[in-house]
Scaffold this motif. Structure first.
Motif, PDB file in Angstrom:
ATOM      1  N   ASP A 164       0.826  -1.221   0.000  1.00 41.20           N
ATOM      2  CA  ASP A 164       0.000   0.000   0.000  1.00 41.20           C
ATOM      3  C   ASP A 164       0.852   1.260   0.000  1.00 41.20           C
ATOM      4  O   ASP A 164       0.373   2.345  -0.329  1.00 41.20           O
ATOM      5  CB  ASP A 164      -0.956  -0.017   1.203  1.00 41.20           C
ATOM      6  CG  ASP A 164      -0.232  -0.199   2.521  1.00 41.20           C
ATOM      7  OD1 ASP A 164      -0.197   0.743   3.326  1.00 41.20           O
ATOM      8  OD2 ASP A 164       0.325  -1.305   2.764  1.00 41.20           O
ATOM      9  N   LYS A 222       5.283  -8.770  10.357  1.00 43.12           N
ATOM     10  CA  LYS A 222       4.963 -10.181  10.597  1.00 43.12           C
ATOM     11  C   LYS A 222       3.706 -10.337  11.442  1.00 43.12           C
ATOM     12  O   LYS A 222       2.796 -11.086  11.089  1.00 43.12           O
ATOM     13  CB  LYS A 222       6.130 -10.892  11.306  1.00 43.12           C
ATOM     14  CG  LYS A 222       7.408 -10.962  10.488  1.00 43.12           C
ATOM     15  CD  LYS A 222       8.506 -11.706  11.218  1.00 43.12           C
ATOM     16  CE  LYS A 222       8.958 -11.034  12.506  1.00 43.12           C
ATOM     17  NZ  LYS A 222       9.468  -9.666  12.317  1.00 43.12           N
ATOM     18  N   SER A 223       3.679  -9.628  12.564  1.00 42.40           N
ATOM     19  CA  SER A 223       2.518  -9.749  13.457  1.00 42.40           C
ATOM     20  C   SER A 223       1.250  -9.282  12.758  1.00 42.40           C
ATOM     21  O   SER A 223       0.201  -9.928  12.866  1.00 42.40           O
ATOM     22  CB  SER A 223       2.716  -8.912  14.721  1.00 42.40           C
ATOM     23  OG  SER A 223       3.997  -9.122  15.234  1.00 42.40           O
ATOM     24  N   SER A 224       1.362  -8.162  12.039  1.00 40.10           N
ATOM     25  CA  SER A 224       0.193  -7.634  11.329  1.00 40.10           C
ATOM     26  C   SER A 224      -0.298  -8.621  10.283  1.00 40.10           C
ATOM     27  O   SER A 224      -1.508  -8.819  10.111  1.00 40.10           O
ATOM     28  CB  SER A 224       0.538  -6.316  10.626  1.00 40.10           C
ATOM     29  OG  SER A 224       1.197  -5.440  11.498  1.00 40.10           O
TER      30      SER A 224
HETATM   31  P1  GDP Z   1       6.797  -7.136  13.043  1.00 34.23           P
HETATM   32  O1  GDP Z   1       7.824  -6.515  13.937  1.00 34.23           O
HETATM   33  O2  GDP Z   1       7.445  -7.751  11.845  1.00 34.23           O
HETATM   34  O3  GDP Z   1       5.867  -8.074  13.713  1.00 34.23           O
HETATM   35  O4  GDP Z   1       5.934  -5.923  12.462  1.00 34.23           O
HETATM   36  P2  GDP Z   1       4.514  -5.359  12.923  1.00 34.23           P
HETATM   37  O5  GDP Z   1       3.416  -6.261  12.484  1.00 34.23           O
HETATM   38  O6  GDP Z   1       4.593  -5.003  14.361  1.00 34.23           O
HETATM   39  O7  GDP Z   1       4.422  -4.038  12.031  1.00 34.23           O
HETATM   40  C1  GDP Z   1       5.360  -3.009  12.137  1.00 34.23           C
HETATM   41  C2  GDP Z   1       4.703  -1.721  11.722  1.00 34.23           C
HETATM   42  O8  GDP Z   1       4.367  -1.760  10.341  1.00 34.23           O
HETATM   43  C3  GDP Z   1       3.403  -1.436  12.460  1.00 34.23           C
HETATM   44  O9  GDP Z   1       3.333  -0.059  12.722  1.00 34.23           O
HETATM   45  C4  GDP Z   1       2.338  -1.856  11.476  1.00 34.23           C
HETATM   46  O10 GDP Z   1       1.139  -1.152  11.650  1.00 34.23           O
HETATM   47  C5  GDP Z   1       2.970  -1.502  10.159  1.00 34.23           C
HETATM   48  N1  GDP Z   1       2.501  -2.351   9.062  1.00 34.23           N
HETATM   49  C6  GDP Z   1       2.462  -3.699   9.036  1.00 34.23           C
HETATM   50  N2  GDP Z   1       2.000  -4.135   7.853  1.00 34.23           N
HETATM   51  C7  GDP Z   1       1.724  -3.042   7.112  1.00 34.23           C
HETATM   52  C8  GDP Z   1       1.223  -2.841   5.783  1.00 34.23           C
HETATM   53  O11 GDP Z   1       0.935  -3.766   5.028  1.00 34.23           O
HETATM   54  N3  GDP Z   1       1.105  -1.532   5.381  1.00 34.23           N
HETATM   55  C9  GDP Z   1       1.422  -0.497   6.156  1.00 34.23           C
HETATM   56  N4  GDP Z   1       1.272   0.731   5.662  1.00 34.23           N
HETATM   57  N5  GDP Z   1       1.902  -0.649   7.402  1.00 34.23           N
HETATM   58  C10 GDP Z   1       2.047  -1.902   7.879  1.00 34.23           C
END
Ligand code: GDP
Ligand code: ZN
Length: 337
Positions: A164, A222-224
């Motif tokens: 996105d 990843k979590s998202s």
């Molecule tokens: P992790 O550390 O790999 O588990 O990452 P998170 O899931 O915590 O995401 C890290 C940040 O990236 C958060 O602020 C999410 O809201 C954001 N984020 C995750 N996926 C997307 C996405 O597809 N698009 C956008 N714009 N932000 C995302």
């Protein structure tokens, strides 16, 4: 209704009687600890966890389960009476683990995360999450994750997350070459957005009925992504920052059932992933496009570095092998010195 119990010379007096007439159910070990194994069984009413002990494995004095039982193992269990429900409201029963079925992948157990001492059976694939932006896509890092799959002889799905952030025109220009390169190498490439849910259905299809482990650096989403795939599922998807010679850490793996079929591995505490005692020849074997060329190199122990008559380097010069892949290989080769 209970038929006459078979005499079991080894059962102790306090053990619940094993009813040999009770039906055997097939399931997957999703957690282990303290001598108990949580086995996920899918029945008419959906998922059910049967908490199993190994007592009862001795049948007619013969040990039926010879090998250790790992998370991911396919097993046959004999349930007892229903005993309650777990935190998610699923029925919980106790039972006995009767048999471990042959492993589909045992390499994963031996090699996946060797230094972290993860023991896990039947891991089908890793899901490498990369962001297109924030953080910027890094192909070298992607290549490092992919050698994990190659070294364990399991599949890999590449999720290019946060699409996105890209304008429609930039999407094609940036995503397509990456997709073409890695699909050609045999990987599944899925552009996704955990924010807008684009591509999430494709991720579900790729996970369905498989056991997968999600890997990626911190902040890639990843979590998202896991949460977009199955709302409410909060896995511990440890940030894998480094791949290389790892420190020893012990870690417990558990599996989370996916509503649409399949399991995601919860891999807490994995910071460094090191799969194998890497030697240079092994490394080249982990680049699927290099492997078939090696026999054509002048030296049979060619490291594809600066040796004369190297078929891999010729292929790079002829652009039959992507320069980014060869760069990744060389970087990893040099780290080992
Ligand atoms: P992790 O550390 O790999 O588990 O990452 P998170 O899931 O915590 O995401 C890290 C940040 O990236 C958060 O602020 C999410 O809201 C954001 N984020 C995750 N996926 C997307 C996405 O597809 N698009 C956008 N714009 N932000 C995302
Ligand atoms: Zn060579």
């Amino acid at each position: 209704m209970a038929k006459k119990k078979a005499k079991n010379p080894v059962a102790d007096a306090t053990a619940p009687e094993l009813d040999d007439a009770a039906p055997l159910l097939r399931g997957t070990v999703i957690k282990s600890g303290g001598g108990l194994y949580d086995v996920d069984v899918i029945g008419e009413n959906g998922h059910e966890t049967i908490v199993c002990s190994l007592r009862g494995i001795l049948k007619k004095g013969r040990q039926i389960i010879a090998q250790p039982v790992s998370v991911g193992d396919d097993v046959a269990v004999r349930p007892l009476e229903a005993t309650g429900a777990d935190a998610r409201g699923r029925r919980l029963r106790e039972g006995f683990l009767i048999e471990v079925l042959p492993r589909r992948t045992s390499l994963s157990r031996a090699r996946f995360n060797k230094t972290a001492q993860v023991t896990m059976a039947n891991l089908d694939q890793i899901v490498v999450v990369m962001a297109m932006r924030e953080p910027e896509l890094n192909l070298h890092r992607l290549d490092r994750f992919l050698i994990l799959a190659e070294a364990s002889d399991i599949g890999a799905v590449i999720c290019l997350n946060k699409i996105d952030f890209l304008k429609k025109t930039a999407r094609k220009k940036e995503i397509e070459p990456v997709r073409a390169l890695y699909e050609e190498l045999g990987y599944t490439v899925l552009p996704v957005s955990s924010e807008t849910d684009e591509g999430i259905e494709e991720v579900r299809a790729a996970l369905k009925d498989k056991i997968s482990a999600v890997l990626g650096s911190s902040g890639v989403g990843k979590s998202s992504l896991v949460n977009a795939v199955q709302p409410g599922l909060h896995l511990w998807v440890g940030d894998v920052m480094e791949i290389g010679k790892g420190r020893h850490t012990t870690t417990d793996v558990s599996l989370h059932p996916l509503d649409f079929g399949g399991y995601l591995a919860d891999t807490p505490g994995i910071k460094t992933v090191s799969l194998f005692e890497r030697d240079e020849l092994d490394l080249a074997q982990c680049f699927p496009e290099f492997a078939p060329l090696s026999p054509r190199c002048r030296f049979n122990n060619c490291r594809h570095d600066s040796e004369p008559g190297c078929a891999v380097r010729v292929a790079v010069e002829e652009k039959k092998i992507a320069g980014s892949r060869y760069d990744s290989y060389q970087k990893m080769l040099k780290e080992d010195k």
